[in-house]
Design a protein around this motif. Structure first.
Motif, PDB file in Angstrom:
ATOM      1  N   VAL A   1      -6.228   4.132   1.325  1.00 52.90           N
ATOM      2  CA  VAL A   1      -4.931   4.427   1.492  1.00 52.90           C
ATOM      3  C   VAL A   1      -4.464   4.786   2.646  1.00 52.90           C
ATOM      4  O   VAL A   1      -3.439   4.428   3.212  1.00 52.90           O
ATOM      5  N   MET A   2      -5.105   5.976   3.194  1.00 49.83           N
ATOM      6  CA  MET A   2      -4.790   6.601   4.467  1.00 49.83           C
ATOM      7  C   MET A   2      -4.985   5.417   5.658  1.00 49.83           C
ATOM      8  O   MET A   2      -4.369   5.117   6.730  1.00 49.83           O
ATOM      9  N   LEU A   3      -5.966   4.477   5.633  1.00 45.65           N
ATOM     10  CA  LEU A   3      -6.188   3.157   6.617  1.00 45.65           C
ATOM     11  C   LEU A   3      -4.677   2.516   6.462  1.00 45.65           C
ATOM     12  O   LEU A   3      -4.396   2.160   7.596  1.00 45.65           O
ATOM     13  N   LEU A   4      -4.227   2.240   5.273  1.00 51.54           N
ATOM     14  CA  LEU A   4      -3.076   1.499   5.367  1.00 51.54           C
ATOM     15  C   LEU A   4      -2.131   2.373   6.039  1.00 51.54           C
ATOM     16  O   LEU A   4      -1.023   1.668   6.730  1.00 51.54           O
ATOM     17  N   LEU A   5      -1.893   3.604   5.803  1.00 49.40           N
ATOM     18  CA  LEU A   5      -0.793   4.197   6.148  1.00 49.40           C
ATOM     19  C   LEU A   5      -0.674   4.661   7.634  1.00 49.40           C
ATOM     20  O   LEU A   5       0.214   4.670   8.426  1.00 49.40           O
ATOM     21  N   TRP A   6      -2.117   4.790   8.255  1.00 49.77           N
ATOM     22  CA  TRP A   6      -2.028   4.843   9.588  1.00 49.77           C
ATOM     23  C   TRP A   6      -1.764   3.591  10.407  1.00 49.77           C
ATOM     24  O   TRP A   6      -1.159   3.641  11.451  1.00 49.77           O
ATOM     25  N   GLU A   7      -2.040   2.461   9.652  1.00 51.92           N
ATOM     26  CA  GLU A   7      -1.295   1.351  10.315  1.00 51.92           C
ATOM     27  C   GLU A   7       0.058   0.928   9.959  1.00 51.92           C
ATOM     28  O   GLU A   7       0.648   0.264  10.972  1.00 51.92           O
ATOM     29  N   HIS A   8       0.590   1.287   9.067  1.00 54.36           N
ATOM     30  CA  HIS A   8       1.746   0.954   8.582  1.00 54.36           C
ATOM     31  C   HIS A   8       2.928   1.865   8.586  1.00 54.36           C
ATOM     32  O   HIS A   8       4.164   1.565   8.514  1.00 54.36           O
ATOM     33  N   LYS A   9       2.574   2.998   8.552  1.00 56.39           N
ATOM     34  CA  LYS A   9       3.540   4.174   8.353  1.00 56.39           C
ATOM     35  C   LYS A   9       4.622   4.345   6.993  1.00 56.39           C
ATOM     36  O   LYS A   9       5.206   5.329   6.859  1.00 56.39           O
ATOM     37  N   ASN A  10       4.811   3.106   6.736  1.00 58.59           N
ATOM     38  CA  ASN A  10       5.851   3.026   5.661  1.00 58.59           C
ATOM     39  C   ASN A  10       5.546   1.888   4.785  1.00 58.59           C
ATOM     40  O   ASN A  10       5.792   0.521   4.867  1.00 58.59           O
ATOM     41  N   LEU A  11       5.154   2.250   3.405  1.00 55.04           N
ATOM     42  CA  LEU A  11       4.779   0.910   2.307  1.00 55.04           C
ATOM     43  C   LEU A  11       5.163   1.449   1.078  1.00 55.04           C
ATOM     44  O   LEU A  11       5.252   2.737   0.710  1.00 55.04           O
ATOM     45  N   SER A  12       5.482   0.762   0.109  1.00 53.71           N
ATOM     46  CA  SER A  12       5.782   0.896  -1.308  1.00 53.71           C
ATOM     47  C   SER A  12       4.537   1.022  -1.862  1.00 53.71           C
ATOM     48  O   SER A  12       3.537   0.211  -1.486  1.00 53.71           O
ATOM     49  N   VAL A  13       4.521   1.571  -3.007  1.00 55.48           N
ATOM     50  CA  VAL A  13       3.502   1.748  -4.036  1.00 55.48           C
ATOM     51  C   VAL A  13       3.085   0.127  -4.300  1.00 55.48           C
ATOM     52  O   VAL A  13       1.665  -0.295  -4.213  1.00 55.48           O
ATOM     53  N   LYS A  14       4.033  -0.748  -4.386  1.00 54.89           N
ATOM     54  CA  LYS A  14       3.465  -2.153  -4.780  1.00 54.89           C
ATOM     55  C   LYS A  14       2.732  -2.972  -3.606  1.00 54.89           C
ATOM     56  O   LYS A  14       1.752  -3.440  -4.010  1.00 54.89           O
ATOM     57  N   GLN A  15       3.286  -2.496  -2.227  1.00 54.41           N
ATOM     58  CA  GLN A  15       2.487  -3.194  -1.402  1.00 54.41           C
ATOM     59  C   GLN A  15       1.079  -2.490  -1.097  1.00 54.41           C
ATOM     60  O   GLN A  15       0.306  -3.176  -0.809  1.00 54.41           O
ATOM     61  N   ILE A  16       1.107  -1.060  -1.166  1.00 60.12           N
ATOM     62  CA  ILE A  16      -0.410  -0.729  -1.357  1.00 60.12           C
ATOM     63  C   ILE A  16      -1.234  -1.224  -2.332  1.00 60.12           C
ATOM     64  O   ILE A  16      -2.333  -1.469  -2.092  1.00 60.12           O
TER      65      ILE A  16
END
Lengths: 142, 142
Positions: free
Chosen positions: B41-56
DNA sequence: CGAAATTAGATTGTGCACAATTAATAAAGA
DNA sequence: TCTTTATTAATTGTGCACAATCTAATTTCG
């Protein structure tokens, strides 16, 4: 920093594919009322008929914290028996029941069915299995 | 019947290796107080900064039954915030906090360290990742 | 517009996984 | 022998995973 992108991670497709493959087994195993880890235990018991908890754990890379409750559930559903060894009372031996052994008949078609759902050739599958097994083995000692 | 031997199963080494790889990450992630799924999850957030639960969930192939409690735990430890979207109130947006973003610094060396613990070449790793990703993708529709 | 269908997320319940601890037993060595 | 060490399971606690169900919000379409 590139290494910290999800798409560049080695381990993620391994993690995700493993779960998706388990999901692929699920409808087939549901007919036998088995979960995937329980199916793996039954594979061992169909082959060996008598194994200790320790031996099952070694084969499947699982510890007693996972196996003890799982084997108890399988005992309750009548697939196997659990008996503490008289020679060494630290050991618990696991046997398939007759019902457990008979379940093998229902399982015979599963590997074939799973394979047919994958868009992969037999040789690709074989080499992939070989690579993964080798990598697994290389982690054995740690 | 041969197909029902554990050693002939495709899926078992995938299942076992996936867990062992997660175990390999564990000591590294412990320093960041992250579990492996939380690290993803953190890998995704470091890259994108804003994601919905659905996108994750789409990226990681996980559903809300897994993500909701996990994201709540990560919110409690101060790594991210959860806010229901005002445009579409069905959506919950996930942002990393400053603390969450700063954690990336501590994670930089992890992929390299993991690689060094594997007895495998860069090219082997790359081709393996490619094969697994392709297989994962082929299961996408089901 | 307004009912029906779809979508996003939360909730509940079951079953792994595994770390850490404990208990009982067995083996090894001074 | 008797003490130490190692081995095997069980237990406890936490955190995923996922099916099934539910609620609320949004789309779709007659």
């Amino acid at each position: 920093m590139d290494q910290l992108y999800l798409q560049n991670q080695l381990c993620f497709p391994l993690y995700a594919l493993s779960r998706q493959m388990t999901a692929l087994y699920k409808p087939h195993l549901k007919k036998l009322e088995l979960t995937y880890p329980q199916y793996l235990v039954m594979l061992l018991l169909w082959e060996h008929k008598n194994l200790s908890v320790k031996q099952i754990g070694c084969e499947l890379w699982l510890d007693s914290g996972t196996l003890t409750p799982m084997l108890k559930r399988m005992e309750e559903t009548g697939l196997l028996t659990r008996h503490r060894s008289t020679e060494d009372e630290r050991v618990v031996n696991i046997h398939p029941t007759k019902e457990g052994r008979l379940l093998q008949k229902k399982a015979i078609g599963i590997p074939e069915n799973i394979f047919s759902e994958l868009s992969i050739s037999h040789s690709e599958l074989k080499s992939l299995k070989k690579e993964l097994s080798a990598m697994l083995k290389s982690l054995e000692k740690k």
